[in-house]
Design a protein around this motif. Structure first.
Motif: not given
Length: 422
Positions: A219, A223-224, A226-227, A247-249, A251-252
């Motif tokens: 995850p 996140i990296k 997508y960011a 998706q970031i949310e 995986h967070a």
């Protein structure tokens, strides 16, 4: 042990020296008596020879000679028999009596031996021997029952402190050290079990961290990515940007679950506390607290007051209950102003409540909800040692004993209460 053996040897030598001295005194006393009565007889004989005839001597100043009789040459046989008759069990001796070379007869001296001094000395010798036997018996008993068993286990605490937990403790059923040796053996077993448990926990933690660190990479990488895509404006439509944010949310949240798992595992280690399902009397419990903290408060000049109470039977593990109270008392000593600590006891809703009040500045109102959280330390604890686990562990113990714990701010200090089921 060697010094104690030397002390026993010194007692033996001391007795022998004194015994020899008393023996020499007795022997000298007998020698003096053997010559003393002869001196008196020689004095009497010298007086008779000077007089030239036998006359009754004055015996008032004589200590040993009690009677003097004379048998003249040519006397009747009856007088001769009377002359040699035993008289009142006294010792006797006969000397020939001659004047200018002519035998006039025989002089008999009856005397006594005054042996009072010798008797006293022999009595003293016997008393000394009996006393020494008693002292030696006590010293030998202490050596065999106290010194020797203690010498055998004296190195055990050092070995345990060094981590040598495989050392065997020799069983001792003596009245003095039997319980002590049994306690040392229990301590060794507990330390060994704790060490084994700690090693297993350490192994499990490392395995868990390795597993989580591996799982968290997926995850985190997503996140990296997508960011980075959002930063470089790769997504052209708003719908694509919203999808990336979701998706970031997502995986967070996965990472948050991993963090929660780590925190839960750490808490489970702390919560692994064994509590016996038993009962204890309130008086015995309070007496234990008094025994520990009355001397401590007296030394720190802190007033320690225990309120009135009735002896009741409470549910719970008395050893764990003492551990909880020790936590509260230590906090009262550490964070109070040193003026007073009071225990108030009362019954409420079929429960026994014990409140511990210490004078001083109370915890701030904002910190009260977190007082029993793990690793929480109040603003008044910045300059004091601690890890913030005391009240947390106390709360877990009380809950396991079907009890409770609470805290209350007061104008002049802080109050923490324990609730026990009856």
């Amino acid at each position: 042990m060697k010094k104690y053996n030397r002390m026993i040897a010194v007692s033996v030598l001391t007795y022998l020296v004194i015994a020899v001295l008393l023996y020499l005194l007795c022997r000298d006393g007998n020698a003096r008596e053997d010559t003393a009565y002869k001196v008196e007889m020689n004095q009497i004989m010298q007086g008779l020879e000077d007089a030239g005839a036998f006359t009754e001597p004055d015996l008032r100043d004589m200590q040993y000679v009690k009677e003097v009789s004379f048998f003249s040459v040519g006397a009747e046989i009856g007088e001769f028999l009377d002359f040699y008759k035993n008289r009142n069990g006294m010792s006797s001796v006969v000397y020939p009596f001659a004047v200018r070379g002519k035998l006039m007869g025989f002089v008999r001296f009856d005397y006594v031996v005054v042996a009072a001094d010798q008797h006293i000395l022999w009595i003293a010798e016997g008393a000394l021997f009996v006393s020494w036997i008693m002292i030696f018996s006590v010293l030998w008993y202490i050596r065999m029952q106290v010194i020797k068993p203690f010498h055998l286990v004296s190195q055990m605490p050092f070995e345990l402190a060094k981590g040598h937990l495989q050392v065997d403790v020799e069983e001792n059923r003596g009245r003095f050290f039997g319980k002590f040796v049994w306690g040392i053996s229990m301590l060794r077993d507990t330390l060994y079990a704790s060490k084994t448990k700690a090693l297993n926990l350490e192994k499990e933690k490392k395995l868990m961290l390795l597993s989580i660190s591996h799982d968290i990479k997926i995850p985190l990488s997503a996140i990296k990515l997508y960011a980075k895509a959002l930063r470089e404006e790769i997504y052209e439509t708003e719908e694509q940007k919203v999808h990336a944010a979701r998706q970031i949310e997502k995986h967070a949240l996965e990472i948050e679950e991993f963090v929660h798992k780590i925190a839960s595992t750490a808490s489970e280690d702390i919560l692994e506390i064994d509590v016996a399902d038993s009962e204890f009397y309130l008086k015995n419990y309070i007496d234990k607290i008094r025994e520990i903290y009355e001397p401590k408060c007296r030394l720190s000049m802190t007033e320690f007051v225990v309120g009135e109470y009735e002896n009741k039977l409470l549910k719970g593990d008395v050893d764990r209950a003492v551990e909880v109270m020790e936590n509260l008392m230590e906090n009262a000593v550490k964070y109070g102003d040193g003026h007073s600590i009071c225990l108030k006891l009362y019954e409420e809703d079929y429960c026994q409540v014990i409140e511990v009040f210490n004078s001083g500045s109370p915890v701030s109102q904002n910190e009260m909800p977190h007082l029993f959280d793990s690793f929480f330390r109040g603003s008044n604890a910045q300059d004091k040692s601690g890890n913030g686990l005391g009240l947390y562990i106390a709360r877990q113990i009380m809950l396991k004993m079907d009890g409770d714990i609470f805290a209350r701010r007061e104008d002049e200090g802080m109050c923490i209460g324990l609730v026990f089921r009856m």
